[in-house]
Design an enzyme around this catalytic site. Structure first.
Site, short mmCIF file in Angstrom:
data_model
loop_
_atom_site.label_atom_id
_atom_site.label_comp_id
_atom_site.label_asym_id
_atom_site.label_seq_id
_atom_site.Cartn_x
_atom_site.Cartn_y
_atom_site.Cartn_z
N TYR A 141 0.82 -1.22 0.00
CA TYR A 141 0.00 0.00 0.00
C TYR A 141 0.85 1.27 0.00
CZ TYR A 141 -4.59 -2.10 0.89
OH TYR A 141 -5.77 -2.78 0.79
N LYS A 191 4.27 -15.21 1.34
CA LYS A 191 4.41 -15.87 0.03
C LYS A 191 5.91 -16.05 -0.18
CE LYS A 191 2.76 -17.40 -3.91
NZ LYS A 191 1.91 -18.61 -4.02
N ASP A 223 -1.83 -18.25 -0.36
CA ASP A 223 -2.85 -18.96 -1.14
C ASP A 223 -3.42 -20.13 -0.34
OD1 ASP A 223 -0.30 -20.04 -1.38
OD2 ASP A 223 -0.43 -20.47 -3.52
N ASP A 247 -5.74 -7.48 3.96
CA ASP A 247 -6.95 -6.86 3.43
C ASP A 247 -7.82 -7.93 2.78
OD1 ASP A 247 -8.72 -4.82 2.53
OD2 ASP A 247 -7.81 -4.98 0.54
N ASP A 251 -11.63 -9.89 4.32
CA ASP A 251 -12.94 -9.92 3.66
C ASP A 251 -13.42 -11.36 3.56
OD1 ASP A 251 -12.97 -7.15 3.24
OD2 ASP A 251 -13.75 -7.35 1.20
C1 IPM Z 1 -10.18 -1.98 4.47
C2 IPM Z 1 -10.52 -1.31 3.18
C3 IPM Z 1 -9.46 -0.28 2.85
C4 IPM Z 1 -8.14 -1.02 2.70
C5 IPM Z 1 -9.77 0.59 1.62
C6 IPM Z 1 -11.07 1.31 1.74
C7 IPM Z 1 -8.64 1.54 1.31
O1 IPM Z 1 -10.68 -2.25 2.16
O2 IPM Z 1 -10.05 -1.28 5.49
O3 IPM Z 1 -10.04 -3.21 4.49
O4 IPM Z 1 -7.85 -1.56 1.62
O5 IPM Z 1 -7.39 -1.06 3.67
MG MG Z 2 -10.60 -4.26 2.84
#
Ligand code: IPM
Ligand code: MG
Length: 355
Positions: A141, A191, A223, A247, A251
């Site tokens: 990032y 990785k 992975d 990140d 999710d």
């Molecule tokens: C998160 C979000 C953020 C990230 C975005 C909105 C920049 O996806 O907090 O997980 O990628 O960190």
């Molecule tokens: Mg995110």
């Protein structure tokens, strides 16, 4: 106690879920006699519209001087043009960097009444209770060079996955420390079969592992970790990993619990103000309809009490009230329910008052 809290509602459903968390915090103030002083600032798309910057210096300084920051969400279709030079997400990244909150804690737990809301088979969910510690101020990032070029008519773009040893060390140490008060296991995700940065990551994780023999350490490729999160999620306790790996994996992990709307996060450093936000985004499709799930933000407020203000008892009470709210089927549509943001919030407020 008295504490100064900066509120950053942001965009989309951000203001709605933040208002809900503030109502819950008001009950805590009242019950325990604490004084929380709030200041509110813009961040993200709304800050771009107002000031031409997703995070102004004034806002960042206010956050740095506060005891803690509670944030809703940033972004939306209005600011999504890939050619745009100003993006709401820049505000969030600059804030994380500006507060040096290098460790992002994302706990995932399963509520028994919500097992049906998860796409996984119930037997896979038994015993799932994991914590992802995502490195938050380095890696892909933030690494330089980053950007675009056109050379001889060919467009190219670059992002850089760069880590210095101390950045890895401090977040891995934090994961070990957190594992000690849980089930004593750390999974370091990398990785290392391909990336040099991951080989440095693994080397440092091994070094810290030898200093902390009471904690079981395993190394898993990212992975494989993605696969194991759905095939045997209960095998994880604390996962520690690079910024973008974290990140993506969080999710995925959120789906285990039934909805992204449930999950909180705490972004912390060893000392200094922490940043608390739900892991979901600004959900522009449901913004303004009053049906956003406020639980991720309410639980983020609980983490704020726990980590920044050291109010463990108060944090636990919010978590218990949320648990009861979920058990009584007071659920927003993301969980298949018919409740709205306000009725879920009022249920949490009521159960909290009753504890
Ligand atoms: C998160 C979000 C953020 C990230 C975005 C909105 C920049 O996806 O907090 O997980 O990628 O960190
Ligand atoms: Mg995110």
């Amino acid at each position: 106690m008295e504490a100064n809290i900066v509120l950053l509602p942001g965009d989309g459903i951000g203001p709605e879920v933040l208002a809900a968390a503030k109502e819950v915090l008001a009950v805590i103030q009242h019950k325990f006699g604490h004084v929380f002083n709030y200041k509110k600032y813009l961040i993200g798309g709304c800050a771009i519209d107002e000031f031409g910057s997703a995070l102004t210096d004034e806002t960042l300084i206010a956050c740095q001087q506060a005891d803690a920051v509670l944030l809703g969400a940033v972004g939306g279709p209005k600011w999504d043009d890939p050619q745009a030079s100003l993006r709401p997400e820049q505000g969030l990244l600059a804030l994380r960097k500006g507060l040096c909150v290098f460790a992002n804690l994302r706990p995932v737990k399963i509520y028994p009444t919500l097992i049906g809301a998860s796409p996984l088979k119930p037997e896979k969910l038994a015993g799932v209770d994991l914590l992802v510690v995502r490195e938050l101020t380095g890696g892909l990032y933030f690494g330089k060079p980053k950007g675009r070029q056109i050379n001889a008519g060919i467009q190219s773009a670059v992002d850089t996955l760069w880590y210095q040893d101390f950045e890895i060390e401090r977040v891995v140490r934090m994961a070990f420390q957190l594992a000690r008060s849980r089930r004593g296991k750390v999974t370091s995700v990398d990785k290392a079969n391909v990336l040099e940065s991951s080989r440095l990551w693994r080397q440092i994780a091994i070094e810290i592992g030898t200093e902390n023999k009471d904690i079981a350490l395993e190394h898993v490729l990212v992975d494989t970790a993605a696969m194991r999160l759905v095939s045997s999620p209960a095998s994880f306790d604390v996962i520690v990993t690079e910024n973008m790996f974290g990140d993506i994996l969080t999710d995925e992990a959120a789906v285990l619990s039934g909805s992204m709307g449930l999950l909180p996060s705490a972004s912390i450093r060893t000392e200094g103000p922490g940043l608390y936000e739900p892991i979901h985004g600004s959900a522009p499709d449901i913004a303004g309809r009053g049906i956003a799930n406020p639980i991720g933000t309410i639980l983020s407020a609980a983490l704020l009490l726990r980590y920044s203000l050291r109010l463990e008892q108060e944090a636990l009470q919010i978590e218990q009230a949320v648990e009861r709210t979920i058990t009584t089927q007071e659920l927003t549509p993301d969980l298949g329910g018919r409740s709205n943001t306000d009725s879920v919030t009022q249920a949490v407020v009521k159960y909290l008052s009753e504890i």
